[in-house]
Design a protein around this motif. Structure first.
Motif, PDB file in Angstrom:
ATOM      1  N   THR A 106       0.852  -1.197   0.000  1.00 44.11           N
ATOM      2  CA  THR A 106       0.000   0.000   0.000  1.00 44.11           C
ATOM      3  C   THR A 106       0.885   1.242   0.000  1.00 44.11           C
ATOM      4  O   THR A 106       1.849   1.327   0.779  1.00 44.11           O
ATOM      5  CB  THR A 106      -0.906   0.008   1.242  1.00 44.11           C
ATOM      6  OG1 THR A 106      -1.617  -1.217   1.298  1.00 44.11           O
ATOM      7  CG2 THR A 106      -1.887   1.153   1.184  1.00 44.11           C
ATOM      8  N   THR A 107       0.546   2.218  -0.845  1.00 44.51           N
ATOM      9  CA  THR A 107       1.391   3.397  -1.019  1.00 44.51           C
ATOM     10  C   THR A 107       0.616   4.678  -0.728  1.00 44.51           C
ATOM     11  O   THR A 107      -0.572   4.773  -1.016  1.00 44.51           O
ATOM     12  CB  THR A 107       1.943   3.456  -2.450  1.00 44.51           C
ATOM     13  OG1 THR A 107       0.843   3.379  -3.372  1.00 44.51           O
ATOM     14  CG2 THR A 107       2.900   2.297  -2.733  1.00 44.51           C
ATOM     15  N   ALA A 108       1.315   5.662  -0.172  1.00 49.54           N
ATOM     16  CA  ALA A 108       0.715   6.973   0.100  1.00 49.54           C
ATOM     17  C   ALA A 108       1.761   8.051  -0.147  1.00 49.54           C
ATOM     18  O   ALA A 108       2.954   7.833   0.085  1.00 49.54           O
ATOM     19  CB  ALA A 108       0.211   7.050   1.542  1.00 49.54           C
ATOM     20  N   ASN A 120       0.004   4.483  -9.296  1.00 47.93           N
ATOM     21  CA  ASN A 120       0.415   3.482  -8.312  1.00 47.93           C
ATOM     22  C   ASN A 120       0.562   4.029  -6.895  1.00 47.93           C
ATOM     23  O   ASN A 120       1.244   3.431  -6.066  1.00 47.93           O
ATOM     24  CB  ASN A 120       1.715   2.807  -8.763  1.00 47.93           C
ATOM     25  CG  ASN A 120       1.473   1.876  -9.941  1.00 47.93           C
ATOM     26  OD1 ASN A 120       0.448   1.197 -10.002  1.00 47.93           O
ATOM     27  ND2 ASN A 120       2.394   1.854 -10.886  1.00 47.93           N
ATOM     28  N   ILE A 121      -0.072   5.180  -6.634  1.00 46.30           N
ATOM     29  CA  ILE A 121      -0.135   5.698  -5.273  1.00 46.30           C
ATOM     30  C   ILE A 121      -1.583   5.584  -4.813  1.00 46.30           C
ATOM     31  O   ILE A 121      -2.472   6.235  -5.367  1.00 46.30           O
ATOM     32  CB  ILE A 121       0.369   7.150  -5.190  1.00 46.30           C
ATOM     33  CG1 ILE A 121       1.821   7.241  -5.676  1.00 46.30           C
ATOM     34  CG2 ILE A 121       0.250   7.671  -3.757  1.00 46.30           C
ATOM     35  CD1 ILE A 121       2.380   8.648  -5.726  1.00 46.30           C
ATOM     36  N   ASP A 122      -1.830   4.742  -3.828  1.00 44.72           N
ATOM     37  CA  ASP A 122      -3.201   4.484  -3.372  1.00 44.72           C
ATOM     38  C   ASP A 122      -3.837   5.713  -2.742  1.00 44.72           C
ATOM     39  O   ASP A 122      -5.021   5.979  -2.941  1.00 44.72           O
ATOM     40  CB  ASP A 122      -3.199   3.341  -2.346  1.00 44.72           C
ATOM     41  CG  ASP A 122      -2.710   2.037  -2.939  1.00 44.72           C
ATOM     42  OD1 ASP A 122      -3.323   1.577  -3.925  1.00 44.72           O
ATOM     43  OD2 ASP A 122      -1.729   1.481  -2.432  1.00 44.72           O
ATOM     44  N   TYR A 123      -3.055   6.440  -1.959  1.00 43.28           N
ATOM     45  CA  TYR A 123      -3.557   7.620  -1.240  1.00 43.28           C
ATOM     46  C   TYR A 123      -2.642   8.788  -1.597  1.00 43.28           C
ATOM     47  O   TYR A 123      -1.554   8.933  -1.044  1.00 43.28           O
ATOM     48  CB  TYR A 123      -3.569   7.357   0.266  1.00 43.28           C
ATOM     49  CG  TYR A 123      -4.364   6.119   0.616  1.00 43.28           C
ATOM     50  CD1 TYR A 123      -5.760   6.125   0.573  1.00 43.28           C
ATOM     51  CD2 TYR A 123      -3.723   4.930   0.964  1.00 43.28           C
ATOM     52  CE1 TYR A 123      -6.488   4.979   0.858  1.00 43.28           C
ATOM     53  CE2 TYR A 123      -4.443   3.785   1.259  1.00 43.28           C
ATOM     54  CZ  TYR A 123      -5.826   3.821   1.195  1.00 43.28           C
ATOM     55  OH  TYR A 123      -6.551   2.684   1.478  1.00 43.28           O
ATOM     56  N   ASN A 124      -3.097   9.596  -2.554  1.00 42.65           N
ATOM     57  CA  ASN A 124      -2.212  10.599  -3.155  1.00 42.65           C
ATOM     58  C   ASN A 124      -2.781  12.003  -3.026  1.00 42.65           C
ATOM     59  O   ASN A 124      -3.862  12.303  -3.542  1.00 42.65           O
ATOM     60  CB  ASN A 124      -1.980  10.258  -4.633  1.00 42.65           C
ATOM     61  CG  ASN A 124      -0.891  11.123  -5.268  1.00 42.65           C
ATOM     62  OD1 ASN A 124      -0.116  11.778  -4.572  1.00 42.65           O
ATOM     63  ND2 ASN A 124      -0.839  11.128  -6.589  1.00 42.65           N
ATOM     64  N   THR A 183      -4.973   5.525   9.896  1.00 39.62           N
ATOM     65  CA  THR A 183      -6.161   4.926   9.268  1.00 39.62           C
ATOM     66  C   THR A 183      -5.847   4.046   8.062  1.00 39.62           C
ATOM     67  O   THR A 183      -6.593   3.110   7.763  1.00 39.62           O
ATOM     68  CB  THR A 183      -7.157   6.014   8.842  1.00 39.62           C
ATOM     69  OG1 THR A 183      -6.536   6.867   7.873  1.00 39.62           O
ATOM     70  CG2 THR A 183      -7.614   6.845  10.036  1.00 39.62           C
ATOM     71  N   LYS A 184      -4.769   4.330   7.350  1.00 38.17           N
ATOM     72  CA  LYS A 184      -4.449   3.581   6.125  1.00 38.17           C
ATOM     73  C   LYS A 184      -3.302   2.593   6.333  1.00 38.17           C
ATOM     74  O   LYS A 184      -3.173   1.642   5.569  1.00 38.17           O
ATOM     75  CB  LYS A 184      -4.101   4.535   4.975  1.00 38.17           C
ATOM     76  CG  LYS A 184      -5.094   5.686   4.763  1.00 38.17           C
ATOM     77  CD  LYS A 184      -6.493   5.206   4.481  1.00 38.17           C
ATOM     78  CE  LYS A 184      -7.432   6.402   4.200  1.00 38.17           C
ATOM     79  NZ  LYS A 184      -8.847   5.983   4.100  1.00 38.17           N
ATOM     80  N   LYS A 185      -2.440   2.878   7.312  1.00 40.61           N
ATOM     81  CA  LYS A 185      -1.293   2.012   7.619  1.00 40.61           C
ATOM     82  C   LYS A 185      -0.508   1.616   6.358  1.00 40.61           C
ATOM     83  O   LYS A 185      -0.296   0.427   6.073  1.00 40.61           O
ATOM     84  CB  LYS A 185      -1.752   0.760   8.374  1.00 40.61           C
ATOM     85  CG  LYS A 185      -2.359   1.064   9.742  1.00 40.61           C
ATOM     86  CD  LYS A 185      -2.803  -0.202  10.460  1.00 40.61           C
ATOM     87  CE  LYS A 185      -3.156   0.037  11.919  1.00 40.61           C
ATOM     88  NZ  LYS A 185      -4.122   1.116  12.169  1.00 40.61           N
TER      89      LYS A 185
END
Length: 436
Positions: A106-108, A120-124, A183-185
């Protein structure tokens, strides 16, 4: 390849310098990292040492002429507010977050440069700003990142912000980072803070405003580490704190385009609007590219060469060194330029094509117009006392002090921590930093 950490948190404190260490070592949260982790005394940056090329290098392990982000802004002669290299598409090849995503991690990313529209960034929440009068800042961000995620952050923490002003912007990024960790870890989180860079630009390198920003960064670091602890991730995480470049004080702006204009290599109309050009000086702050519109125009090229050679002989011109395009490429910069210029200490480049060749900058000038600065970067990594810094602690990190690495080495080393590879890069894995 074995993964050495479950959660890699990379914190970029823009413009953090190796010269800041005497302050950092006495601040409690930086102390915590230093006591249990690794410290690199000097990280050699890239050329030109400006934010967007640097951050593209950090996630690719490559020099600018290979990853494609060769400056902060695009070559758009005459445009008052050029577009920036905002988009993931500006980067050639793979990145740390691309490889992490391929491994189902998981990426942010929060205000990390050159991430707009990154798939490819889940939370951007990308660093991109509205630079046209008809644009809305929040809409521009939403359209280029993860909309639902950003809406939640804006609803929760938008009241903290004051436009793009500092320190409120970094306080908003901090609240968003803490919330994302809890929340996203994410397995990989990239966070970019620009408070220190802003204070140095507008007040100077060692000013009270800059030192106060370092103290604010200490508090921000503490809150991020506390978030890791509160969310139960601390034992399986790695925290990296890094800078992208240093800065040098300056108070004289070089406007080489003024001379190109006088030689009719830049053409304007009666309203002083640029309508054509044969040669153009593109600023990278402490350095600059000179581009030819038509590389086959030998007469124009020779005019420019005579001009820069004469300026190089003049100790009052502010120009320390002139590189050919081929020499610039050898240093990792854009080899398609005709020349690359390095400013002397105390000088930097602007792109004005009217007015004076040299302008002395005062605090009043900076207050009146934010295009002026009192400290900047972009200079050659060979400049004295111009290195940046890296600290890391947690899973996979060998508690060691190293005298030096290169910015290009960071990406491959971070990839190894995550058990992925960036492939054949200009940089290499710093094995000494990692536990065997």
């Amino acid at each position: 390849m074995k993964r050495l950490t479950d959660h890699l948190i990379i914190i970029s404190f823009d413009c953090l310098s190796a010269l800041d260490f005497p302050i950092l070592k006495d601040l409690p949260h930086f102390q915590t990292l230093l006591k249990k982790g690794a410290y690199v005394e000097n990280v050699e940056t890239i050329y030109p040492s400006v934010t967007y090329p640097c951050h593209a290098t950090i996630v690719t392990g490559n020099y600018p002429n290979r990853h494609g982000v060769i400056n902060n802004t695009l070559l758009q002669p005459g445009r008052l507010s050029p577009d920036w290299n905002w988009y993931r598409a500006c980067i050639h090849g793979t990145t740390l977050y691309d490889e992490a995503k391929k491994s189902n991690l998981t990426t942010a990313a929060l205000l990390w440069p050159v991430t707009a529209k990154a798939k490819n960034i889940d939370y951007n929440m990308p660093e991109i700003f509205a630079n046209r009068p008809w644009q809305n800042q929040i809409l521009v961000s939403l359209m280029n990142g993860t909309p639902g995620y950003q809406l939640e952050l804006n609803n929760r923490y938008g009241h903290i912000r004051n436009g793009l002003n500092q320190p409120e912007l970094d306080d908003f990024v901090l609240a968003s980072t803490v919330h994302t960790i809890k929340t996203k870890k994410p397995n990989l989180l990239l966070a970019h803070f620009t408070d220190l860079d802003t204070q140095r630009h507008y007040h100077g390198f060692s000013t009270e405003e800059a030192i106060t920003a370092i103290h604010r960064h200490n508090e921000r670091l503490g809150k991020i580490m506390e978030a890791l602890k509160d969310s139960g991730l601390e034992e399986n995480s790695t925290v990296v704190v890094l800078g992208d470049h240093s800065a040098l004080d300056e108070n004289k702006a070089i406007n080489l385009n003024v001379l190109l204009h006088k030689q009719e290599l830049i053409i304007t109309n009666t309203n002083s609007k640029l309508i054509n050009w044969k040669a153009y000086c593109k600023s990278c702050d402490g350095s600059a590219y000179i581009y030819m519109k038509d590389k086959r125009d030998i007469a124009a090229f020779n005019e420019v060469k005579l001009l820069v050679d004469s300026l190089l002989q003049d100790p009052d011109s502010g120009i320390e060194k002139v590189l050919t395009g081929a020499q610039a490429a050898e240093k990792g910069a854009d080899g398609t330029c005709a020349f690359m210029l390095e400013a002397r200490k105390g000088y930097y480049f602007l792109e004005d094509f009217e007015g004076e060749y040299l302008k002395t900058i005062s605090q009043e000038d900076v207050t009146a117009d934010k295009k002026y600065t009192l400290a900047c970067h972009g200079y050659s990594p060979e400049k004295e006392n111009y290195g940046t810094i890296l600290m890391a602690a947690g899973c996979g990190i060998n508690p060691i002090t190293l005298p030096s690495i290169r910015l290009i080495d960071e990406g491959p080393t971070f990839a190894r921590l995550l058990g992925v590879s960036l492939g054949n890069t200009d940089g290499c894995v710093i094995e000494e930093l990692l536990k065997k």
